[in-house]
Scaffold this active site. Structure first.
Site, PDB file in Angstrom:
ATOM      1  N   ASP A 144       6.797 -12.230   1.930  1.00  0.00           N
ATOM      2  CA  ASP A 144       5.854 -13.241   1.435  1.00  0.00           C
ATOM      3  C   ASP A 144       5.534 -12.950  -0.027  1.00  0.00           C
ATOM      4  O   ASP A 144       5.085 -11.860  -0.361  1.00  0.00           O
ATOM      5  CB  ASP A 144       4.588 -13.181   2.302  1.00  0.00           C
ATOM      6  CG  ASP A 144       3.628 -14.317   2.024  1.00  0.00           C
ATOM      7  OD1 ASP A 144       3.484 -14.696   0.847  1.00  0.00           O
ATOM      8  OD2 ASP A 144       3.007 -14.800   2.972  1.00  0.00           O
ATOM      9  N   VAL A 145       5.751 -13.938  -0.890  1.00  0.00           N
ATOM     10  CA  VAL A 145       5.489 -13.763  -2.315  1.00  0.00           C
ATOM     11  C   VAL A 145       4.011 -13.487  -2.565  1.00  0.00           C
ATOM     12  O   VAL A 145       3.638 -12.626  -3.369  1.00  0.00           O
ATOM     13  CB  VAL A 145       5.948 -15.016  -3.092  1.00  0.00           C
ATOM     14  CG1 VAL A 145       5.571 -14.905  -4.553  1.00  0.00           C
ATOM     15  CG2 VAL A 145       7.446 -15.210  -2.956  1.00  0.00           C
ATOM     16  N   ASP A 146       3.156 -14.226  -1.886  1.00  0.00           N
ATOM     17  CA  ASP A 146       1.711 -14.070  -2.046  1.00  0.00           C
ATOM     18  C   ASP A 146       1.276 -12.654  -1.655  1.00  0.00           C
ATOM     19  O   ASP A 146       0.527 -11.986  -2.373  1.00  0.00           O
ATOM     20  CB  ASP A 146       1.002 -15.106  -1.169  1.00  0.00           C
ATOM     21  CG  ASP A 146      -0.281 -15.615  -1.799  1.00  0.00           C
ATOM     22  OD1 ASP A 146      -0.637 -15.147  -2.895  1.00  0.00           O
ATOM     23  OD2 ASP A 146      -0.929 -16.487  -1.202  1.00  0.00           O
ATOM     24  N   ASP A 147       1.746 -12.199  -0.498  1.00  0.00           N
ATOM     25  CA  ASP A 147       1.411 -10.837  -0.050  1.00  0.00           C
ATOM     26  C   ASP A 147       1.898  -9.800  -1.043  1.00  0.00           C
ATOM     27  O   ASP A 147       1.186  -8.830  -1.341  1.00  0.00           O
ATOM     28  CB  ASP A 147       2.069 -10.564   1.305  1.00  0.00           C
ATOM     29  CG  ASP A 147       1.369 -11.268   2.442  1.00  0.00           C
ATOM     30  OD1 ASP A 147       0.771 -10.583   3.274  1.00  0.00           O
ATOM     31  OD2 ASP A 147       1.408 -12.511   2.495  1.00  0.00           O
TER      32      ASP A 147
END
Length: 1314
Positions: free
Chosen positions: A393-396
């Site tokens: 996940d890019v956000d994570d």
């Protein structure tokens, strides 16, 4: 539970107590191995589908857990009988039907009161006929809907290669992992038994149908309706579905067996060792189901592991048993640890344990679906769940990287962080933004597929994710403890620039940003502002975006002081930012405001008070992981069960993250405490007599051109009364500049010489090519060198014994210039000052029209390509003429690196410099291809000189001679002015008119006796007055003359000569404000007389009157320009000790900002040394150049071509002796490192001057006391380190750590004057 005794009853004291309780709660929820996790709440569909699955599979039973599931489902039903998608939303038809079916399977009779209420709700809302695709799909598996009512989903889809426009990898990760098992199930078309038996036409739910006799409900509009509505994509997919149905869904197609085998192989390849598929309920449940239908035994290893993964999603709490959509341990841990770092816990062993847990879960694996389209093959991301190695996940990843750096800044250049950054950069999409799991996954046309009624098949770039990445990049770029290499900095800056451009396009008219993964506009806006805050000081476009947003946040604050937002804002934009206050929304708003405002701001204090007042201790119980713990826990938190603030799929799936209402308030309180603690440290005020001199930013205005050009700048500078303004221009304008009370700096040159060189009428390009421009080169080079000297005084010559403003060394804090002063950007770069360009003519590349400086006739070119090329050609020849001189100047005088032609053509035009255009959009609208940094401000109201009063003889002439035409050519050079006047007089005689001629454009003729009788000659007269008394206006097409004519509402005949005059002449004619332009070089009596007759006709009256009315409604462009300059001034960082003064220095150890006076005092007191200080640029130009420099192959090719062309041209020119010694700047580059930095030396001398000036304003005792107070203040501030700076040994934020124990009292110390 420990007691929290607060002796400090202020808001700051209450905030410290609240933060301490929240931190204690967090630590009480931490798992033994260091991580955090809480249940992910969602609607009833997942629990209902869990019931369907256990009922369908013979090996499974609902006997044991059925009652608890039933209790939970009934507890979630609302008063109107429905089940909702989230607590604050109305009932949802599909969710209610699924929950109803699950309860019927669990044995609840349809006569039960809860079921009757549910039935009534369903029927009122259209019955089962209106459910979404997935609900219909599950109903089909029980025979409640015929399979013919389900769209065809051929398994052959998995065989399509990745280079095709349609294949499984153009779908989002969640759609892909859910769809592939569905392909298998759709192939088998199972029908399972219900309590009333097994049937392909089961009547088990007939009570929920409006028309149970017709269940084969079409899933799309009829083909003819789609055609009539021009819905071509929907038509194509629906037609394809009909064709597939005719062929039995391709079940007997030769490729079907291969496709089924590939689907099965794909599922086996994508199963984690733990048994999970994507860590998400639909693919886990669907994959087990599909493999069982495909012949796998329930006892097989793959099914056993899958069932374990499914059961890990089950939660049991006081409400009963329910199923999560997913689990969020990495997300929860990263966000919680990040918040605790902000609360001052960096270096704590418990936090170190959490970050180690995160490091261990970095996905350094060789597989992953992202590899198909990503810009990198370097692994390094983190997933959302425990087990999900295929979909990091890019956000994570961004949050984890920020957490690791905050906890230990020394790890910035570690393999762990750099691998994560490399992967994250490789996931940036072409539009500059980021999606959550995929790159360039924006094929929104996929939502036209019949089974895509949830609009969730793609994962496009979103503002909230992009904002988070930008925040991570900003933190990385700010590191000083373990700084990045130049190569990495360049990559991050270039990536950030693309992200900022993406966010600029995504900002809505309200100023807010839509939130894809959180509710909704408050979430998206907070994420974006957290990212933009790192760049707002050096990027004007980022700053402008932020300022637009803050007012929206103010407007959405609730009466109780908090913020909230209903999830209904995803459907109804008018509800954006509105809703019942929640802890998460309030924290997001506070985080945004606190990055740009003082903690004493009323909105901030009300928000902080709301958080404090709504914090609750844990009395009844809490989640420890995903397990419910009865009884009181430690600390306190905020209520989370009344609002979901996470988003799965807008309008379809919403998620409740309990920790959102806890960890974000921790961050908001920490930031408030930190800023309030710093604000509480005593601030020093310098004597007022010194403040008058020192608290005046220096604005340098570079101006070239005629009297009219200078007048425009004078109008703007009148708005800068709070600044010290120096106008550097030609000596001919000295009296006018000083007469208006501004400093004058002589740069030499003459507007008459410039005009004469270009008066050939063939445009500036032709002048350069023909060699007529060559005579100006030496003069302009001298002027350009003088502009730099004007920006930086020789400080050695200034004495502090004269405490008037003009005696203080002048160092430009802001540079203001017209576009023709080509040296402006170089001077601004060297002075590390922001640049504002003020233009009266279009000077920015566009396809709408060619460069006004290249026009040689009054006609626009229709070719957009040529129009753009004309600007590049002008830049090319400009660089050919002055580029080598600029580079010698940059090397020898400015101490800057050399530039090349590609910079002039490709890079400078991309820099986001505020460009204020002083004309009206009514006459020349803003082209669509101009960026947001360009402002069409409106015309500047020319202030007429008081001594320019109309004589009685002129008034008598105007009264007796009708009609009268005004004639003015500004300061243009006319070869034979008397001949021109007589020619015009003859033309006017033919039409029975007279003229008033303003001879400011030439004074070579004196004898009025030689003038025709119908001509009245005046030396100077206000155009605003004169044009009210005439019927027509003949002029050369200067921007000022065109504006004056348009404002007066008088028809205009334009006789252009050169430069932008042809542009304005064309505009006047185009808008119907006068006859076709008549260039001066084409002036003959036969041509002039008809034009004069046309000019005096009434055909232009209406258009001219309307234009005048429109212009009267415009704001004064000088006000807009002045505001923009002041905005740049206000953006300059202020001194942490003397907040009245600008900070031009910062301490490399603590990043604290210092004014020159404060820095000089600390150095003289031996608290610090000058080598401990660096200049803090008001604008980081080096970062700007790196940011705009494109690395695409196409631009590299163009750069190479341009450089070859430039090299060839300069070689040819050198052979003819045009350019002698043009490459001497290379020696300058070699010498550059050896020379002393003139700006630093100037600032150092200025600092000593400022301190001396303050000491002189104090008596002897106060002077000594001042230095002591500065030292005391400095030491106090060193103990309070700003949140964004994590460069002490532990990485902790001392201000946050100390905020839990106590702070400093507010006080202001005034230094006594003599």
């Amino acid at each position: 539970m420990p007691s929290y005794h607060n002796t400090d009853k202020t808001l700051l004291g209450d905030a410290r107590q609240s933060l301490q309780q929240a931190v204690d709660y967090s630590l009480g929820c931490q798992q033994p191995d260091g991580h955090w996790v809480a249940p992910v709440m969602a609607d009833a569909t997942f629990t209902a589908q869990y019931v369907f699955f256990k009922h369908q599979i013979p090996e499974l039973s609902l006997d044991e857990d059925g009652p608890e599931i039933q209790r939970w489902l009934l507890g979630e039903q609302t008063a109107d009988g429905s089940w909702t998608l989230a607590p604050d939303l109305p009932g949802n038809l599909s969710t209610t039907v699924e929950a109803y079916l699950a309860l019927r399977i669990l044995g609840v009779p349809k006569s039960d009161q809860a079921m009757l209420r549910a039935r009534d709700f369903v029927v009122r809302n259209g019955g089962v006929e209106g459910v979404r695709f997935f609900t219909r799909f599950f109903l089909a598996t029980f025979g409640l809907v015929p399979w013919t009512a389900i769209p065809q989903m051929p398994a052959e889809l998995i065989l399509l290669p990745t280079f095709m426009f349609l294949n499984i990898y153009v779908l989002s990760s969640w759609a892909r992992s859910t769809l592939i098992p569905i392909l298998l199930v759709r192939h088998h078309e199972p029908v399972y038994a219900l309590p009333n038996g097994q049937s392909a036409n089961n009547n088990f739910l007939d009570e929920l149908w409006c028309n149970p006799g017709e269940k084969n409900i079409p899933f799309a509009l009829p083909l003819w309706d789609l055609l009539r509505r021009y819905q071509w994509i929907e038509f194509a997919f629906t037609l394809l579905d009909h064709i597939l149905a005719l062929f039995g869904g391709l079940r007997r197609w030769p490729c079907r067996h291969m496709a089924l085998k590939r689907c099965t192989a794909w599922l086996l390849e994508h199963q984690e060792e733990s048994g999970d598929w994507a860590g998400f309920f639909p693919p886990i449940h669907g994959s087990i189901w599909a493999l069982l239908l495909d012949g796998f035994s329930f006892q097989s290893e793959v099914i056993r592991l899958g069932m374990e993964a499914l059961e890990r999603l089950v939660v049991i709490d006081p409400k009963g048993k329910w199923v999560q959509s997913t689990v969020s341990p990495c997300w929860d841990t990263a966000l919680m640890a990040n918040a605790l770092c902000d609360a001052g816990m960096s270096g704590d062993t418990r936090l170190a344990k959490a970050t180690q847990w995160l490091r261990d879960r970095q996905l350094m694996v060789s597989h992953g679906d992202w590899r198909n389209y990503a810009n990198t093959q370097q692994a390094g991301g983190w997933s959302f769940q425990y087990f999900n190695s295929f979909y990091p996940d890019v956000d994570d990843t961004a949050v984890v990287i920020m957490t690791l750096i905050k906890e230990d800044p020394n790890c910035t250049n570690s393999d762990c962080v750099m691998n994560g950054v490399e992967w994250m950069l490789g996931m940036q999409s072409r539009d500059g933004g980021w999606g959550a799991f995929d790159v360039n996954n924006n094929a929104r046309w996929l939502h036209k597929i019949p089974f895509s009624d949830m609009d969730s098949l793609v994962d496009p770039s979103t503002s909230d994710v992009t904002g988070r990445i930008l925040e991570c990049l900003g933190l990385l770029l700010s590191q000083r403890k373990s700084p990045l290499s130049p190569r990495w900095r360049h990559r991050l800056q270039a990536s950030s620039a693309k992200a900022i451009a993406f966010l600029a396009k995504e900002q809505e008219s309200s100023g807010a940003w839509w939130g894809r993964w959180g509710n909704n506009y408050h979430y998206g806006t907070a994420n974006v502002l957290r990212g933009l805050a790192w760049f707002a000081q050096t990027d004007p476009s980022a700053q402008m975006m932020c300022m637009r947003t803050l007012s929206w946040i103010d407007e959405t604050q609730n009466a109780d002081g908090g913020w909230g937002e209903t999830l209904a804002s995803y459907v109804d934009k008018s509800l954006a930012g509105l809703g019942r206050s929640t802890a998460a929304h309030t924290a997001w708003a506070l985080e945004s405001l606190l990055r740009f405002r003082l903690p004493s701001d009323q909105a901030i204090e009300r928000g902080v008070r709301w958080l404090i007042d709504n914090q609750q201790p844990n009395v009844d119980g809490y989640y420890y992981g995903t397990k419910w713990q009865a009884g009181a826990g430690q600390g306190a938190s905020w209520r989370f069960d009344h609002a979901y603030v996470g988003t799965g799929f807008p309008s379809v799936l919403y998620l409740g993250y309990p920790y959102y209402h806890h960890l974000f308030p921790i961050q908001a309180l920490s930031r408030y405490i930190d800023k309030a603690s710093r604000q509480g440290i005593e601030t020093l005020r310098i004597p007022s007599s010194s403040a008058v001199i020192l608290d005046r930013p220096n604005v340098l205005l570079m101006a070239m051109g005629s009297r009219g050009d200078i007048q425009v700048f004078l109008n703007v500078t009148k708005r800068l009364s709070s600044c010290r303004v120096r106008i550097a221009t030609h000596p001919a304008h000295q009296a006018k500049v000083e007469g208006h009370g501004f400093e004058f700096y002589d740069v030499g040159g003459s507007p008459e010489v410039f005009s004469a060189a270009l008066a050939n009428g063939h445009g500036i390009l032709r002048s350069i090519i023909d060699g007529r421009f060559r005579e100006l080169q030496h003069l302009l080079r001298s002027i350009y060198r003088s502009f730099w000297v004007a920006a930086l005084d020789d400080v050695q010559s200034h004495s502090p014994l004269k405490p008037e403003s003009s005696s203080r060394p002048f160092i430009a804090d802001v540079v203001v210039s017209g576009p023709s002063t080509s040296v402006h950007v170089h001077a601004a770069e060297r002075a590390q000052a922001p640049l504002v360009i003020i233009s009266t003519q279009p000077a920015i590349i566009t396809g709408d029209f060619q460069s006004p400086l290249t026009m040689s006739r009054a006609q626009f070119n229709p070719s957009r390509l040529w129009n753009r090329i004309s600007f590049h050609m002008l830049a090319f020849f400009d660089w050919l003429s002055f580029g080598p001189s600029f580079n010698r100047m940059r090397a020898n005088s400015y101490q800057l690196r050399s530039l090349d032609l590609a910079w002039a053509l490709f890079e400078f035009v991309k820099v986001s410099v505020p460009h204020v255009c002083l004309w009206s959009t009514s006459l020349a609208p803003k082209p669509e291809d101009w960026d947001n940094n360009v402002i069409i401000a409106g015309y500047s109201s020319m202030s007429d000189d008081a001594d320019d009063v109309a004589s009685k003889s002129l008034q008598a002439f105007l009264e007796t001679r009708q009609p009268v035409v005004a004639i003015s050519f500004g300061s243009a050079t006319i070869e034979d002015p008397m001949k021109l006047i007589k020619l015009m007089s003859a033309a006017l005689v033919k039409v029975g008119a007279s003229s008033v001629v303003c001879r400011s454009w030439d004074s070579s003729f004196e004898a009025e006796a030689d003038l025709p009788s119908n001509v009245f000659l005046v030396d100077s007269i206000p155009h605003g007055w004169l044009l009210q008394h005439v019927e027509g206006f003949v002029h050369h097409g200067g921007a000022g003359h065109t504006a004056a004519g348009a404002k007066a509402g008088v028809s205009q005949l334009v006789m252009p000569q050169f430069l932008d005059q042809f542009f304005w002449a064309t505009k006047v004619s185009e808008m119907g404000l006068g006859p076709t332009p008549l260039p001066l070089r084409e002036l003959f009596l036969d041509e002039l007389a008809p034009r004069m007759e046309d000019l005096l006709s009434s055909k232009y009256t209406k258009a001219c009157t309307n234009m005048a009315l429109q212009l009267r409604g415009d704001v004064d462009g000088a006000d807009v320009a002045g505001d923009e300059i002041l905005r740049q001034v206000e953006a300059i960082t202020t001194c942490c000790i003397f907040p009245e003064l600008s900070a031009h220095w910062y301490c490399t150890e603590s990043d604290l900002s210092l004014s020159g006076a404060a820095a000089a005092s600390l150095v003289s007191s031996k608290e610090i040394q000058w080598q401990d200080l660096e200049l803090r640029p008001a604008k980081d130009w080096e970062q700007q150049w790196r940011t705009v420099r494109s690395s695409s192959n196409l631009v590299r090719i163009w750069r190479a071509i341009v450089q070859l062309l430039y090299g060839f041209t300069t070689t040819i020119l050198a052979l003819f002796g045009w350019l002698k010694g043009t490459h001497g700047y290379l020696d300058g580059d070699r010498h550059l490192i050896k020379m002393e930095d003139p700006l630093r030396q100037a600032r150092l001398e200025q600092a000593q001057f400022d301190l001396h000036l303050i000491h002189q304003a104090c008596d002897s005792g106060s002077s000594t006391s001042l230095d002591a107070k500065i030292i005391e203040n400095w030491k106090a501030r060193k103990a309070v380190v700003i949140h964004e700076v994590f460069d002490d040994d532990s990485g902790a934020s001392e201000s946050s750590r100390s905020s839990l124990d106590g702070g400093h009292a507010d006080s202001v110390l005034d230094i006594e004057e003599k």
